[in-house]
Write a protein that holds these residues in place. Structure first.
Motif, short mmCIF file in Angstrom:
data_model
loop_
_atom_site.label_atom_id
_atom_site.label_comp_id
_atom_site.label_asym_id
_atom_site.label_seq_id
_atom_site.Cartn_x
_atom_site.Cartn_y
_atom_site.Cartn_z
N ILE A 9 51.19 76.40 18.19
CA ILE A 9 50.27 75.74 19.10
C ILE A 9 50.54 74.25 19.13
O ILE A 9 49.67 73.45 19.42
CB ILE A 9 48.80 76.01 18.72
N PHE A 10 51.78 73.85 18.83
CA PHE A 10 52.11 72.44 18.86
C PHE A 10 52.80 72.08 20.15
O PHE A 10 53.61 72.86 20.67
CB PHE A 10 52.99 72.07 17.67
N GLN A 21 55.15 70.06 20.76
CA GLN A 21 56.61 69.94 20.77
C GLN A 21 57.30 71.29 20.87
O GLN A 21 58.47 71.37 21.24
CB GLN A 21 57.11 69.15 19.55
N ASP A 22 56.56 72.37 20.57
CA ASP A 22 57.15 73.70 20.71
C ASP A 22 56.91 74.30 22.08
O ASP A 22 57.45 75.35 22.41
CB ASP A 22 56.60 74.65 19.65
N LEU A 23 56.03 73.68 22.85
CA LEU A 23 55.74 74.21 24.19
C LEU A 23 56.65 73.51 25.18
O LEU A 23 56.24 72.63 25.92
CB LEU A 23 54.28 73.97 24.55
N ASN A 24 57.91 73.88 25.18
CA ASN A 24 58.87 73.14 25.99
C ASN A 24 59.74 74.06 26.82
O ASN A 24 60.86 73.73 27.15
CB ASN A 24 59.75 72.28 25.08
N LEU A 25 59.24 75.27 27.12
CA LEU A 25 60.04 76.19 27.93
C LEU A 25 60.28 75.65 29.33
O LEU A 25 61.35 75.78 29.89
CB LEU A 25 59.32 77.53 28.06
#
Lengths: 512, 182, 103
Positions: free
Chosen positions: C93-94, C96-100
């Motif tokens: 849920i960060f 920086q990981d939501l970058n699709l």
């Protein structure tokens, strides 16, 4: 207590028949879904019938049999809403958008086995609240209906809940939306507070009403609090428009959302934002014109440049539509500025119709383009490189033609409706003597031709044989499906209207 | 005098809670600090004679919303601590924006002349919706003047409910994709 | 209420809380905390609205606050539902990981 009795008697629900029937239609869809037998498919037929029927009925009623072009606007529901002919036109416009969205989304929903009834119910409720939004004449009504639209769209954007793209887009849209609604509410609070405690004159008895705020703002146009409140309100609205400083979400959300929802977001939600902005800047905030013109000009310039320069490097067509949507919002903002800065002898209604014509041409072209994109979309519809469309003209000439007309209209190529829309905006900007903004606009349009035509070229001409043969070509086996007959008819109709409006817009102008 | 003590005590608590939400690394702590801030705000509503809103604030925010947050934190059940430091650019941008907002507001408070510190608690003929402390006025206002917005708000809650059910429903998408239906 | 305590004190507290929330939204990377900070911002506005309503003797601001609380609750419900659904797919849920998107 007598006052309350008067208040209660002023609630004339008959004025809101379109909104109420849409809302009840949505409830009907939800109830039918809840009572549905296990295993039986729930089609979208009822939703189309409902929205299409309402559309025909209200277009006929409000535009042809019972138009109210001369009325200055009737206040209803104790000043919550104000009905006028322009608002009626926009109500029909949103009904049309809802109908097209439901229609375009249905094949994708069926294919992905997502619940259909809820989707159509949400689209209907979003349309109903946008119809209320453009009529609202009170900040409380504006806030509540704006938030209802926003919440509907949070769900619709993340509707493909199996896809991380869609969910990510929904989350980004929600974070930006909640931020902007907090800022909008802060602006409303500042305007309300200063108006309610105005010591210079009689404080308005209903400080949230647009009509009452108008006098207050005109008398206090140099107050810092009023200006700060206005700036906050405009920043909150900028999110709806996809304009600076809240434009960053647009490409991501347009890419991740289901294609039909992207079209709905691009056309209906943005149009609602522009009509509200127009109502605000020519109504309650008109007294601040000296402050608004430079502020909005800056916003418009940043928006046009961001949209067009960002679109140049895009190869994913959904992102490209996102960036170009930002650019179109910038052009429309120039129209809004022209409405404020116009000479008093030119009626501001003429600027309004220029904006409405632009919105109409934009929506016809956008629904055409997004409709074709929805038909051609792969299973993961966020992933649409431009190469997907290569030599489409050979495989599906009809779809390629629809796409080309839509893109040409968006770019503003002469015989099409988009050209007339841009021309009208240029004319009003010229009349309002906004030469600097006009230059930026022309520059933006020239850049836009480049990226729209790169896409058209991709569809018409077969790609050059790649020198590097090891380059993998993922869509060799891909053959586009022809859409269902109904969808094809609608797409053809949109294309035809786009072409016809390029020639015969004058009769439309006279009726307004 | 009592109100002043209450105001200073609870606004300090609220700002402390708010800052702690922003600064704490563990979301569970942040949620607990958030409850502190929300309950303090309810007390501030009390000092402003908005008793009904104070009750709502405790029930809806501290009760429902924060329980929802804690529930989700527990359900996700992972190490939710942030791993990376926030980048310097965002921090600078945030500080500049915040500074600008505070500066504008403080200038305006200094300007202050338009604010009239008087209280009219009696409904006057021109203003039937004058500030009243009881919750009865709420009912009258909501069901007469604000009848339309309250209906719209009802649909807003319906949309939120439908949306939460749709999105939160656990589905086996892979298996349903594999099945070839009609 | 005719004491020393004026509306300015309430507004200063409200605007500081608003800015704390804004800073949190900009700085934090955890979406759960961003949602909490957004709630803080809305609460700050609510305080300002109620203070304005109280000091000007006008009920409309309090009613707007009532609607703001409703809207905030609905937004949180949807936000958390999306967050949970996204967590099931991405296990994070960060931000920086939501970058699709945008790659």
């Amino acid at each position: 207590m007598n006052d309350f009795k008067l208040y209660a008697e002023a609630n004339d629900w008959g004025l809101l028949v379109p909104e109420i029937s849409l809302a009840f239609g949505a409830l009907l869809l939800l109830c039918r879904e809840a009572l549905r037998k296990q295993g039986r498919e729930s089609g979208g037929g009822l939703a189309f019938l409902l929205q299409g029927g309402l559309l025909v009925y209200f277009v006929a009623r409000y535009l042809f049999f019972d138009p109210r072009p001369d009325s200055a606007g009737e206040s209803a529901f104790n000043g919550m809403i104000q009905q006028s002919f322009p608002a009626d036109v926009m109500r029909c416009f949103f009904l049309g958008c809802a109908f097209l969205t439901s229609l375009f989304a249905n094949p994708g929903l069926r294919e992905r086995r997502l619940p259909q009834a809820e989707f159509h119910a949400l689209v209907s409720l979003a349309a109903a609240s946008m119809m209320l939004l453009v009529q609202s004449n009170h900040f409380l009504m504006l806030f509540v209906s704006l938030e209802t639209v926003a919440v509907c769209f949070y769900v619709l954007v993340s509707y493909h809940r199996g896809s991380p793209y869609s969910l990510e887009a929904g989350l980004k849209y929600l974070v930006f939306g909640a931020l902007s609604s907090a800022i909008l509410l802060f602006g409303i609070a500042l305007l309300y507070g200063t108006a309610a405690s105005w010591s210079g004159g009689t404080a308005p008895s209903d400080p949230l009403s647009f009509t009452m705020l108008e006098q207050f703002v005109a008398a206090n146009s140099d107050s810092l609090a009023v200006r700060a409140g206005t700036a906050f309100v405009l920043a909150g609205l900028a999110f709806k428009l996809g304009a600076a400083p809240f434009q960053a979400w647009v490409p991501d959300v347009y890419q991740g959302a289901p294609t039909a929802v992207t079209a709905y977001l691009a056309v209906a939600s943005k149009s609602a934002g522009f009509v509200v902005l127009f109502n605000l800047v020519t109504g309650p905030l008109f007294g601040l014109r000296e402050f608004l013109i430079p502020l909005l000009s800056l916003v418009a310039i940043i928006t046009i440049l961001f949209g067009n320069l960002g679109a140049l490097t895009q190869t994913n067509v959904k992102r490209l539509m996102g960036f170009s949507g930002v650019a179109h919002a910038g052009y429309l903002l120039v129209g809004i500025i022209a409405a404020i800065g116009m000479h008093p002898d030119v009626p501001e209604k003429s600027v309004f119709w220029a904006i409405v014509f632009y919105l109409l041409s934009y929506s016809l072209a956008s629904y055409g383009v997004f409709g074709v994109m929805g038909v051609l979309a792969p299973t993961e519809d966020a992933d649409q490189p431009r190469s997907l469309y290569s030599s489409l003209a050979q495989k599906q000439p009809f779809l390629a033609f629809t796409l080309a007309v839509g893109l040409g209209s968006l770019a503003g190529i002469p015989p099409l409706a988009g050209f007339i829309g841009k021309l009208l905006l240029f004319v009003v900007a010229f009349q309002a003597e906004l030469y600097g903004l006009l230059a930026v606009m022309v520059m933006g349009v020239v850049i836009a031709i480049y990226y729209y035509f790169a896409w058209i070229r991709e569809t018409v001409f077969p790609p050059l044989p790649s020198l590097d043969s090891s380059d993998k070509e993922p869509q060799v086996l891909w053959s586009p499906q022809f859409p269902s007959l109904l969808l094809a008819c609608i797409l053809g109709l949109l294309t035809l209207t786009t072409i016809l409006l390029g020639f015969y817009q004058s009769s439309l102008g006279q009726s307004f | 005098m009592n109100e002043e003590i209450l105001f200073y005590l609870f606004s300090t608590l609220m700002l402390f809670g708010g800052s702690a939400v922003v600064l704490s690394r563990n979301p569970v702590n942040a949620a607990l600090y958030m409850i502190l801030a929300l309950v303090s705000l309810a007390v501030l509503f009390l000092t402003l004679d908005a008793f009904f809103l104070a009750a709502l604030q405790v029930l809806v925010y501290a009760g429902a919303v924060m329980v929802l947050f804690l529930f989700v934190i527990m359900m996700l059940d992972v190490d939710l601590r942030e791993r990376s430091r926030p980048n310097i650019m965002a921090a600078a941008l945030g500080l500049v924006t915040t500074g600008a907002v505070v500066a504008i507001l403080l200038t305006w408070v200094g300007e202050g002349s338009t604010i009239r510190p008087s209280v009219g608690s009696v409904p006057t003929p021109g203003n039937p919706l004058a500030f009243v402390t009881g919750s009865k006025a709420f009912g009258y206002a909501l069901l007469t003047k604000y009848m339309l917005p309250i209906q719209v708000a009802g649909f807003l809650l319906l949309v939120a409910m439908v949306g939460a059910i749709l999105l939160g429903r656990r589905t086996k998408l892979k298996s349903s994709e594999g099945k070839d239906g009609s | 209420m005719d004491g020393v305590l004026g509306i300015e004190e309430y507004l200063v507290v409200a605007s500081i809380l608003f800015c704390i929330g804004l800073l949190g939204v900009i700085l934090r990377r955890n979406v759960l905390l961003i949602l909490m900070c957004l709630e803080l911002m809305l609460n700050a506005v609510n305080l300002a609205l109620v203070a304005f309503a109280r000091y000007s003797g006008n009920m409309d601001g309090v009613i707007l606050t009532f609607f703001a609380i409703t809207v905030a609750a609905a937004e949180v419900a949807i936000g958390l539902a999306i967050l949970v659904a996204l967590y099931r797919r991405r296990k994070s849920i960060f931000l920086q990981d939501l970058n699709l998107l945008g790659r």
